[in-house]
Design a protein around this motif. Structure first.
Motif, short mmCIF file in Angstrom:
data_model
loop_
_atom_site.label_atom_id
_atom_site.label_comp_id
_atom_site.label_asym_id
_atom_site.label_seq_id
_atom_site.Cartn_x
_atom_site.Cartn_y
_atom_site.Cartn_z
N ARG A 106 0.83 -1.21 0.00
CA ARG A 106 0.00 0.00 0.00
C ARG A 106 0.86 1.26 0.00
O ARG A 106 0.61 2.19 -0.75
CB ARG A 106 -0.94 0.00 1.21
N ASP A 119 -7.46 4.42 -8.19
CA ASP A 119 -8.55 5.11 -8.87
C ASP A 119 -8.13 6.55 -9.12
O ASP A 119 -7.00 6.95 -8.82
CB ASP A 119 -9.88 5.02 -8.10
N GLY A 127 -10.10 9.34 -8.13
CA GLY A 127 -10.91 10.27 -7.36
C GLY A 127 -12.16 10.68 -8.14
O GLY A 127 -12.87 9.83 -8.69
N SER A 128 -12.39 11.98 -8.23
CA SER A 128 -13.57 12.47 -8.93
C SER A 128 -13.36 12.52 -10.44
O SER A 128 -14.31 12.71 -11.20
CB SER A 128 -13.92 13.88 -8.43
N ARG A 167 -4.51 7.94 -7.49
CA ARG A 167 -4.37 7.72 -6.04
C ARG A 167 -4.73 6.28 -5.72
O ARG A 167 -5.33 5.58 -6.55
CB ARG A 167 -5.29 8.67 -5.27
N SER A 211 -7.02 3.62 -3.96
CA SER A 211 -8.46 3.71 -3.70
C SER A 211 -8.75 3.76 -2.20
O SER A 211 -7.95 3.30 -1.37
CB SER A 211 -9.19 2.53 -4.33
N ASP A 212 -9.91 4.31 -1.88
CA ASP A 212 -10.30 4.44 -0.47
C ASP A 212 -10.39 3.08 0.22
O ASP A 212 -10.06 2.96 1.41
CB ASP A 212 -11.66 5.15 -0.38
N LYS A 213 -10.85 2.06 -0.49
CA LYS A 213 -11.01 0.74 0.13
C LYS A 213 -9.66 0.14 0.51
O LYS A 213 -9.53 -0.51 1.55
CB LYS A 213 -11.77 -0.19 -0.81
N MET A 248 -7.02 2.00 1.13
CA MET A 248 -6.49 2.86 2.19
C MET A 248 -7.13 2.55 3.54
O MET A 248 -6.49 2.66 4.59
CB MET A 248 -6.74 4.34 1.83
N SER A 249 -8.42 2.14 3.50
CA SER A 249 -9.13 1.91 4.77
C SER A 249 -8.81 0.55 5.37
O SER A 249 -8.88 0.37 6.59
CB SER A 249 -10.64 2.03 4.54
N ASN A 284 -8.15 -5.65 1.94
CA ASN A 284 -8.80 -5.50 0.63
C ASN A 284 -7.83 -5.66 -0.54
O ASN A 284 -8.22 -5.55 -1.69
CB ASN A 284 -9.48 -4.13 0.53
#
Length: 625
Positions: free
Chosen positions: A145, A384, A386-387, A403, A405-407, A409-410, A414
């Motif tokens: 990551r 991903d 982002g927007s 960046r 992805s949020d998943k 990062m969280s 995953n």
């Protein structure tokens, strides 16, 4: 009959003329270090002899000289060297600006260094290979990551830095265009001053020097040709007149644009327009200041406005190089330029690489999916934007938006390290255990076990596919052995008695992955070698990036070499020009002595004539007194 005081007048003229020469020499010495100054000289001329031819001319033998006068004070300048110097200066200006732009790009790309994008990607691939060996290890997942974040941030930084330099170039283009307009106005003003002086028979040498210095500077920005226009009136034949300055291409061909009109004593101005959508240079306009006054005016529909796209604006110099580096729209609507092309390559690379990487990642199984036994809907992407949503064929901005992805990062679970579908294995059974690799070719699911035993103080490796019976263990002495397609590799291990490892091997496709499988991590690492399509070019990520960096390096080397060559030629011509126009203190000191002696001799001549007159006036007619 000549005058009795003829000798006095001849001496007086010599005094005044050599006094003028001494003053001019002093002016040269005073300006020995003034940039752009051309040395001046007094053109000595004999005055009209006596008598002038006529019917009533006195009968004397021959014509008697009447002395000397200063015909003109002329600066020493060679027009051919000026033309050569300006041509070389234009080339130097072009290659120097191009080299500066490419050097800034090289600084941003920072290759090859430990902090460059290539090394950052290498470390990312290595972390995935490590994860393939330890797919359940949270440390290995964390490294993947963090290395993924580093990749995204490096792309972001590189793209954003390129855009920042590009924005600076836009400001530089506007500054350069304003300087062209200012130089044109100043030259036109000097033309007007010269036009008011020359008709009276004077040579405004200092104004000539100021004007040539401005033209020299202008020639570094755009390639120009100078045409001289006479001032009329009583101008001397050696008067240089007014300058008409036209834009020319690198071969000296006229582009049909007059920047300064010496006949009309007018100066045109230049303006650059930028495309509404892309922000790149669209056109270069040259016209009168009034015609360009309204920035919203449709110049294309207006007469008297010269319109160029960057391709047809071939007046090489600083401005042309800046336009090409910043980026421009071709007449066919394509985006060109050093920085737009580099940004497009980065965006293309990121978009293509992320598409493939995410596709492989979505095909794998992460620990959460393995625990629940079903795939996440929607599937988890590693990267991903982002927007930002790249469209078909439109990926501009992908490098800036990349960046993790949020998943991911969280939650580290995953990351999809496991694959489904076959028994391809490339993992260690346990920490520091034997390495298993290959595709299982046996029949039926089986557990492959490896152990190390000591018998009679002799250690040996054994394997088994049926651990239910202790008699089914088979010893092997080599460091590697292949069982049903799976290679057991014990190289470099230092086991102890009783060490035991095992691995379940599956036949055919499995519906889900399993936590000890790191084959999808290995597949992710292998994306670096996958042949992908980068805008019609099929190659892998590394080769594509190496090609981009290689092209940049070749362009930079070429620009550096051409800058050196052009500068060498420019300095060579400048030295020859200085040898003609520059002030030599040795020569001026010699002239001082020469003119001083001539002045002294003229004074002695006057003294001699005075003594003659004294004899005539005071010494004659005294006989008999």
């Amino acid at each position: 009959m000549r005058s009795t005081f003829h000798g006095l007048e001849t001496g007086r003229r010599a005094l005044f003329t050599h006094q003028t020469a001494l003053h001019t020499t002093g002016h040269n010495i005073a300006n020995a270090n003034t940039p752009g100054y051309s040395r001046q000289r007094v053109n000595f001329m004999q005055t009209e002899p006596f008598p002038t031819p006529g019917l009533n001319q006195p009968a004397i033998p021959g014509q008697l000289g009447t002395g000397v006068k200063a015909g003109a004070i002329q600066r020493i300048r060679e027009g051919f060297l000026d033309m050569q110097y300006r041509a070389e200066t234009s080339k130097f200006g072009y290659w120097d600006s191009r080299h500066v732009a490419l050097s800034k790009m090289e600084d941003i790309m920072n290759e090859p260094t430990e902090d460059g994008l290539a090394k950052t990607l290498d470390r990312f691939w290595t972390s995935l290979q490590d994860l393939s060996v330890h797919p359940e290890d949270s440390g290995a997942r964390s490294v993947v990551r963090q290395r993924g974040i580093a990749v995204a941030e490096t792309f972001n930084y590189t793209a954003d830095s390129l855009k920042a330099v590009q924005r600076d170039m836009k400001s530089q283009i506007n500054v350069t265009v304003n300087e062209v307009n200012s130089l044109a106005r100043q030259i036109n003003n000097l033309n007007k001053q010269i036009a008011s002086v020359e008709p009276h028979g004077f040579l405004p040498n200092d104004l000539y020097d100021q004007r040539d210095a401005l033209v020299d500077r202008l020639s570094q920005i755009v390639n120009v040709k100078v045409e001289q226009v006479g001032s009329g009136g009583q101008a001397l034949e050696i008067a240089e007149g007014k300058y008409t300055i036209k834009l020319i291409d690198e071969n000296g061909r006229d582009l049909g644009v007059t920047l300064v009109d010496g006949k009309r004593l007018e100066a045109n101005e230049m303006r650059v327009s930028f495309h509404e959508d892309t922000g790149l240079v669209e056109h270069v306009y040259v016209a009168s200041a009034n015609a360009l006054k309204d920035p919203n005016f449709d110049y294309k529909k207006s007469g008297g406005v010269n319109i160029f796209n960057v391709e047809s604006f071939r007046a090489v110099g600083n401005l042309k190089a800046d336009l090409e580096a910043f980026g421009y729209m071709t007449k066919n609507g394509e985006e060109k330029g050093l920085y737009p092309e580099m940004l497009r390559n980065l965006d293309q690379m990121v978009h293509t690489f992320v598409q493939e990487f995410n596709a492989v990642h979505r095909a794998g199984w992460n620990l959460n999916e393995i625990a629940t036994g079903k795939k996440t809907d929607p599937p988890v992407d590693f990267f991903d934007f982002g927007s930002f949503v790249p469209g078909a064929g439109n990926f501009q901005g992908a490098a800036s938006s990349l960046r993790v992805s949020d998943k991911i990062m969280s939650h580290l679970d995953n990351i999809a390290a496991s694959a489904k579908g076959d028994s391809s294995i490339n993992v260690r059974m346990e920490e520091n255990g034997p390495l298993l690799s290959g595709i299982y070719t046996g029949t039926g699911n089986v557990t492959l076990a490896v152990r190390y035993v000591m018998e009679d103080e002799i250690g040996q490796w054994q394997y088994s596919t049926d651990t239910s019976d202790d008699d089914n263990w088979t010893s092997f002495t080599a460091n590697t052995i292949t069982i049903s397609g799976i290679t057991i590799d014990v190289n470099g291990l230092t086991p102890e008695d009783g060490d035991n490892w095992s691995r379940d091997l599956f036949v055919g496709s499995r519906a889900i992955g399993f936590s000890g499988d790191g084959s999808n991590a290995l597949a992710l690492a292998n994306v670096k070698d996958a042949n992908l399509s980068f805008g019609g070019t099929t190659t892998n990520v590394q080769s594509f990036y190496q090609g981009v960096i290689g092209d940049m390096a070749v362009n930079t080397n070429e620009a550096e070499r051409m800058t050196r060559n052009a500068d060498t030629l420019r300095l060579s011509v400048d030295q020859r020009r200085e040898s003609v126009s520059g002030v030599s203190l040795d020569e001026e000191m010699t002239n001082l002595i020469q003119f001083q002696h001539a002045y002294n001799a003229a004074a002695r001549t006057i003294t001699m004539v005075d003594e003659m007159l004294d004899k005539i006036i005071n010494g004659m007619g005294l006989v008999g007194r």
